[in-house]
Every structure is written in C-alpha cells, then in structure tokens.
Design a protein around this motif. Sequence first.
Motif, PDB file in Angstrom:
ATOM      1  N   TRP A   1       0.846  -1.189   0.000  1.00 26.87           N
ATOM      2  CA  TRP A   1       0.000   0.000   0.000  1.00 26.87           C
ATOM      3  C   TRP A   1       0.885   1.243   0.000  1.00 26.87           C
ATOM      4  CZ3 TRP A   1      -4.628   1.820  -0.924  1.00 26.87           C
ATOM      5  CH2 TRP A   1      -5.012   3.073  -0.405  1.00 26.87           C
ATOM      6  N   VAL A   2       0.508   2.255  -0.774  1.00 30.90           N
ATOM      7  CA  VAL A   2       1.216   3.526  -0.823  1.00 30.90           C
ATOM      8  C   VAL A   2       0.214   4.664  -0.688  1.00 30.90           C
ATOM      9  CG1 VAL A   2       2.546   5.114  -2.267  1.00 30.90           C
ATOM     10  CG2 VAL A   2       3.133   2.708  -2.249  1.00 30.90           C
ATOM     11  N   TYR A   3       0.581   5.657   0.129  1.00 28.41           N
ATOM     12  CA  TYR A   3      -0.231   6.863   0.266  1.00 28.41           C
ATOM     13  C   TYR A   3       0.705   8.057   0.182  1.00 28.41           C
ATOM     14  CZ  TYR A   3      -4.140   9.766   1.903  1.00 28.41           C
ATOM     15  OH  TYR A   3      -5.163  10.690   1.991  1.00 28.41           O
ATOM     16  N   LYS A   4       0.391   9.002  -0.700  1.00 25.63           N
ATOM     17  CA  LYS A   4       1.248  10.177  -0.884  1.00 25.63           C
ATOM     18  C   LYS A   4       0.605  11.404  -0.265  1.00 25.63           C
ATOM     19  CE  LYS A   4       1.697  12.101  -5.027  1.00 25.63           C
ATOM     20  NZ  LYS A   4       1.437  13.559  -4.946  1.00 25.63           N
ATOM     21  N   LYS A   5       1.420  12.157   0.507  1.00 26.42           N
ATOM     22  CA  LYS A   5       0.929  13.396   1.108  1.00 26.42           C
ATOM     23  C   LYS A   5       2.102  14.346   1.336  1.00 26.42           C
ATOM     24  CE  LYS A   5      -1.986  15.318   4.760  1.00 26.42           C
ATOM     25  NZ  LYS A   5      -1.101  16.469   5.054  1.00 26.42           N
ATOM     26  N   ASP A   6       1.909  15.578   0.921  1.00 20.81           N
ATOM     27  CA  ASP A   6       2.893  16.635   1.150  1.00 20.81           C
ATOM     28  C   ASP A   6       4.293  16.249   0.675  1.00 20.81           C
ATOM     29  OD1 ASP A   6       0.849  18.115   2.338  1.00 20.81           O
ATOM     30  OD2 ASP A   6       1.319  17.361   4.344  1.00 20.81           O
ATOM     31  N   GLY A   7       4.366  15.615  -0.492  1.00 18.15           N
ATOM     32  CA  GLY A   7       5.646  15.288  -1.074  1.00 18.15           C
ATOM     33  C   GLY A   7       6.314  14.036  -0.550  1.00 18.15           C
ATOM     34  N   SER A   8       5.672  13.340   0.386  1.00 17.63           N
ATOM     35  CA  SER A   8       6.224  12.101   0.927  1.00 17.63           C
ATOM     36  C   SER A   8       5.331  10.917   0.574  1.00 17.63           C
ATOM     37  CB  SER A   8       6.345  12.182   2.455  1.00 17.63           C
ATOM     38  OG  SER A   8       7.329  13.116   2.832  1.00 17.63           O
ATOM     39  N   PHE A   9       5.969   9.774   0.338  1.00 15.65           N
ATOM     40  CA  PHE A   9       5.250   8.525   0.122  1.00 15.65           C
ATOM     41  C   PHE A   9       5.337   7.699   1.407  1.00 15.65           C
ATOM     42  CE2 PHE A   9       6.659   9.779  -4.101  1.00 15.65           C
ATOM     43  CZ  PHE A   9       5.512   9.601  -4.864  1.00 15.65           C
ATOM     44  N   TYR A  10       4.199   7.186   1.849  1.00 23.30           N
ATOM     45  CA  TYR A  10       4.142   6.295   3.005  1.00 23.30           C
ATOM     46  C   TYR A  10       3.740   4.911   2.509  1.00 23.30           C
ATOM     47  CZ  TYR A  10       4.174  10.710   5.528  1.00 23.30           C
ATOM     48  OH  TYR A  10       4.508  11.955   6.000  1.00 23.30           O
ATOM     49  N   TYR A  11       4.574   3.942   2.815  1.00 17.84           N
ATOM     50  CA  TYR A  11       4.376   2.582   2.300  1.00 17.84           C
ATOM     51  C   TYR A  11       4.205   1.608   3.463  1.00 17.84           C
ATOM     52  CZ  TYR A  11       5.667  -2.050   0.584  1.00 17.84           C
ATOM     53  OH  TYR A  11       5.677  -3.396   0.316  1.00 17.84           O
ATOM     54  N   MET A  12       3.395   0.573   3.248  1.00 17.08           N
ATOM     55  CA  MET A  12       3.244  -0.508   4.233  1.00 17.08           C
ATOM     56  C   MET A  12       2.824  -1.787   3.522  1.00 17.08           C
ATOM     57  SD  MET A  12      -0.196   1.006   6.128  1.00 17.08           S
ATOM     58  CE  MET A  12       0.915   1.807   7.239  1.00 17.08           C
ATOM     59  N   HIS A  13       2.995  -2.916   4.202  1.00 16.90           N
ATOM     60  CA  HIS A  13       2.532  -4.202   3.678  1.00 16.90           C
ATOM     61  C   HIS A  13       2.261  -5.152   4.827  1.00 16.90           C
ATOM     62  CE1 HIS A  13       7.084  -5.106   3.450  1.00 16.90           C
ATOM     63  NE2 HIS A  13       6.621  -5.901   4.393  1.00 16.90           N
ATOM     64  N   THR A  14       1.703  -6.301   4.519  1.00 15.36           N
ATOM     65  CA  THR A  14       1.390  -7.303   5.536  1.00 15.36           C
ATOM     66  C   THR A  14       2.666  -7.814   6.194  1.00 15.36           C
ATOM     67  OG1 THR A  14      -0.683  -8.039   4.554  1.00 15.36           O
ATOM     68  CG2 THR A  14       0.504  -9.652   5.888  1.00 15.36           C
ATOM     69  N   MET A  15       2.692  -7.753   7.534  1.00 16.44           N
ATOM     70  CA  MET A  15       3.832  -8.246   8.302  1.00 16.44           C
ATOM     71  C   MET A  15       3.429  -9.281   9.350  1.00 16.44           C
ATOM     72  SD  MET A  15       6.076  -4.751   8.652  1.00 16.44           S
ATOM     73  CE  MET A  15       7.517  -5.692   9.158  1.00 16.44           C
ATOM     74  N   VAL A  16       2.159  -9.591   9.414  1.00 14.38           N
ATOM     75  CA  VAL A  16       1.569 -10.656  10.241  1.00 14.38           C
ATOM     76  C   VAL A  16       1.487 -10.314  11.725  1.00 14.38           C
ATOM     77  CG1 VAL A  16       1.655 -13.099  10.908  1.00 14.38           C
ATOM     78  CG2 VAL A  16       2.333 -12.423   8.610  1.00 14.38           C
ATOM     79  N   ASN A  17       2.575  -9.830  12.333  1.00 11.93           N
ATOM     80  CA  ASN A  17       2.530  -9.611  13.781  1.00 11.93           C
ATOM     81  C   ASN A  17       2.797  -8.170  14.197  1.00 11.93           C
ATOM     82  OD1 ASN A  17       5.233  -9.434  13.249  1.00 11.93           O
ATOM     83  ND2 ASN A  17       5.860 -11.126  14.567  1.00 11.93           N
ATOM     84  N   SER A  18       2.797  -7.231  13.259  1.00  9.99           N
ATOM     85  CA  SER A  18       2.981  -5.818  13.570  1.00  9.99           C
ATOM     86  C   SER A  18       2.630  -4.992  12.337  1.00  9.99           C
ATOM     87  CB  SER A  18       4.435  -5.542  13.993  1.00  9.99           C
ATOM     88  OG  SER A  18       5.322  -5.801  12.927  1.00  9.99           O
ATOM     89  N   ILE A  19       2.643  -3.663  12.510  1.00  9.82           N
ATOM     90  CA  ILE A  19       2.428  -2.748  11.396  1.00  9.82           C
ATOM     91  C   ILE A  19       3.576  -1.742  11.373  1.00  9.82           C
ATOM     92  CG2 ILE A  19       0.938  -0.958  10.418  1.00  9.82           C
ATOM     93  CD1 ILE A  19      -1.447  -2.373  11.642  1.00  9.82           C
ATOM     94  N   ALA A  20       4.176  -1.568  10.217  1.00  4.89           N
ATOM     95  CA  ALA A  20       5.289  -0.638  10.055  1.00  4.89           C
ATOM     96  C   ALA A  20       5.026   0.286   8.881  1.00  4.89           C
ATOM     97  CB  ALA A  20       6.599  -1.399   9.852  1.00  4.89           C
ATOM     98  N   ILE A  21       5.666   1.465   8.911  1.00  7.22           N
ATOM     99  CA  ILE A  21       5.539   2.447   7.834  1.00  7.22           C
ATOM    100  C   ILE A  21       6.928   2.818   7.324  1.00  7.22           C
ATOM    101  CG2 ILE A  21       4.732   4.742   7.179  1.00  7.22           C
ATOM    102  CD1 ILE A  21       2.662   4.588   9.402  1.00  7.22           C
ATOM    103  N   TRP A  22       7.090   2.730   6.013  1.00  9.23           N
ATOM    104  CA  TRP A  22       8.264   3.255   5.331  1.00  9.23           C
ATOM    105  C   TRP A  22       7.936   4.663   4.851  1.00  9.23           C
ATOM    106  CZ3 TRP A  22       7.199  -1.735   5.783  1.00  9.23           C
ATOM    107  CH2 TRP A  22       8.207  -2.707   5.741  1.00  9.23           C
TER     108      TRP A  22
END
Length: 354
Positions: free
Chosen positions: A51-72
């Motif tokens: 998943w990617v979401y763009k806001k204010d010039g930044s891209f925020y990415y995430m994917h399934t990690m099974v036991n936590s949630i992280a953001i790139w």
Amino acid sequence: MGKLVFRRSYIVSLMALMLSCSETKKATDYPPPDKVTTFYNPLLGSGPDPWVYKKDGSFYYMHTMVNSIAIWKTRAISELGKAPVKTVWTPPASGNNTKNIWAPELHFLQGKWYLYYTAGATTNLATQRCFVLENPNPDPTTGSWTDKGKLADPLGDYFAIDGTILEYKDKLYFIWSGQISGTDISQRIYIAEMENPWTLKSSRVQLSFPQYDWEKKGSAVNEGPEVLKNPAGNVFVVYSGSNCATDDYGLGMLRLKENGDPLNAADWTKSPVPVFTKSINNNVFGPGHNGFFKSRDDKEDWIIYHANVQSGQGCGGTRSPRIQRFTWKSDGTPDFGEPVDVSQKLTKPSGESE
C-alpha cells in the motif's frame, strides 16, 4: 472454512520471511532522491499486500507483516529499499485483534491519519475482522496511535478483511471483502456508508461476488478492493480475484456509473474479464492486492501490486511489491497493460529524479 484455510496456507512461510523493522534511522531522516532516472522492480525482496499513500511530497508505504504494522517513508517510491522504516503498532496480548495482522492501509481523513487493518482473535481465520487506528500527528511515523476498535455491520459481522476508503460527494464509504454468513466461504465485496472514519453508518451492501471462472481458481474469492478515480472523477473499484495461492490470482474491476449511488449495487458495472493478470513470458505470477498513487509531481498514474517471480510460489513471503505506470483508455477505463519482468529497466515516476 476449509478453502479459506487453504487460501492462507502459506502464512507460515510469510512469517518466516517477514522483513526486519529496524529503527536505527528515524523515519523523518530519509535521504534525498537519487539523480538516476531508472529503477527495477521489485521495490523490496518481500512485501505482500502493498500500500502507498502520498501526502505533502512524501510517500508512506506498508505491507502485511503478520505480527505488527510498520511504515516506510520516502520522497521517491522507486527508492523504497533505501527508506527508513518504523514499527508504529503491535497487537495487544489479548483481544479480537491479536493475530494475523494483514493488509494495513493508511488514509488521511478529516485532519487526522487513520490506519485500517485486518486481524483476528485466534489463529482460526474465521475470526478475521477489520479494525482502525487514529493518529492526529501530521507525520504518521511519529506520535501515538489510538485504537478506535472494530469496523463491522452488526447485522453482517462475519469474516471481513482488506478494508479501504472511498471518498465520494462529501461522504465516506468503507469497502471490504467478506462473507455473506458464518458458513459461506466465498469472499465478496461489500460497501457501507460511514458516520465517521471509525464508525459505519449504514448496513453493508454487496457489490460483487465470484461469478466468473477467472474469479474461482483455487477457491471463489473477491478481495483486496481498492478505489481508483479517472481524470474525469469517475469511480472504479479494482479488486483481486481467485485464490492467492494460485498463479491465476489477478485483478478485476467495478465501475460506478456517473453520479451513481455507491450503495446501490445496480449502479455498478462489473468487467467480465480480469484487467491485470499473470504474464508467463515476463515471469510474473499471481499479480494482485494492488493500490494506486500519483507520481511525486502528480503528472502520472501508477499501480503498486505484489507478485511472484516463479510459478507455484503461492501466498507467502515470496510475493514482492512492484510498481508500474498505467494510462487511460478513450472510454475512461484504466489500461494497466501487462505486468513487467523484474529484469526490465523502468523510468522512475515523474519528479523523483529532480
């Protein structure tokens, strides 16, 4: 739930191949984009349900990690592999959202960040439901996340996964994949109007069910719905069909008629054929669970999806995130083309090498 268990039978391999979420660098300290104008897929070695979401010039990415949630967080999605990553949420020790954390999605709504995800109470996949977190901080990689609870229609509170948001005519809608009852095992696409970003206002309405042969490979599945709007503002829902453990996992599409009512199933038209499928010639198998984003300068449309590089790799951690540009046909529908080989050099999204 026999078929459903089979559909997620690769969860063990996914857990074994989860990416490490090191916090050695703050997510705000990302490097400037390279001047190089090309890149190769995949963006990461593993990343189901990207998943990617763009806001204010930044891209925020995430994917399934099974036991936590992280953001790139990155200024150049084509350089995701160099981006810092931060774990933003781990499940509680007990409760109905402790197991099998899937398909996280980040949305900025009404001045706050909301993070929608799927989780279950036990390893029994029948307990999977949709949940939401809230963060008022301008940067979703900082601040704290508040658990806003489960999103469900009390009259249809059954297996539910892959929630996403439609913003349409000043209203919010929640769209997800679910089942019609506690015993039915085919996955369907549902929609409901929202009172606010964490509460449903209406009962669920079924938009799609697996009716074509291409949606029934391995088992009958419609899942991973994602919203796409064309330049004229017409609304599409692109979803994944067939069992994710098969090479034939691919994308289908629904189209809302102009000025239609999202809660009126008759206002949606379904494509009888998939719109994005495997490419044997390009060694791309099971392309699906996609998302959409604009290039950094908003000039280009891009799709992000996961896929395998070999036949038979199934529904585990070998699925890697890829992106490619798409265009629009004369009738206003998207033209996704063919999934590209990982050996193919691609031009970076517009604005990323400036």
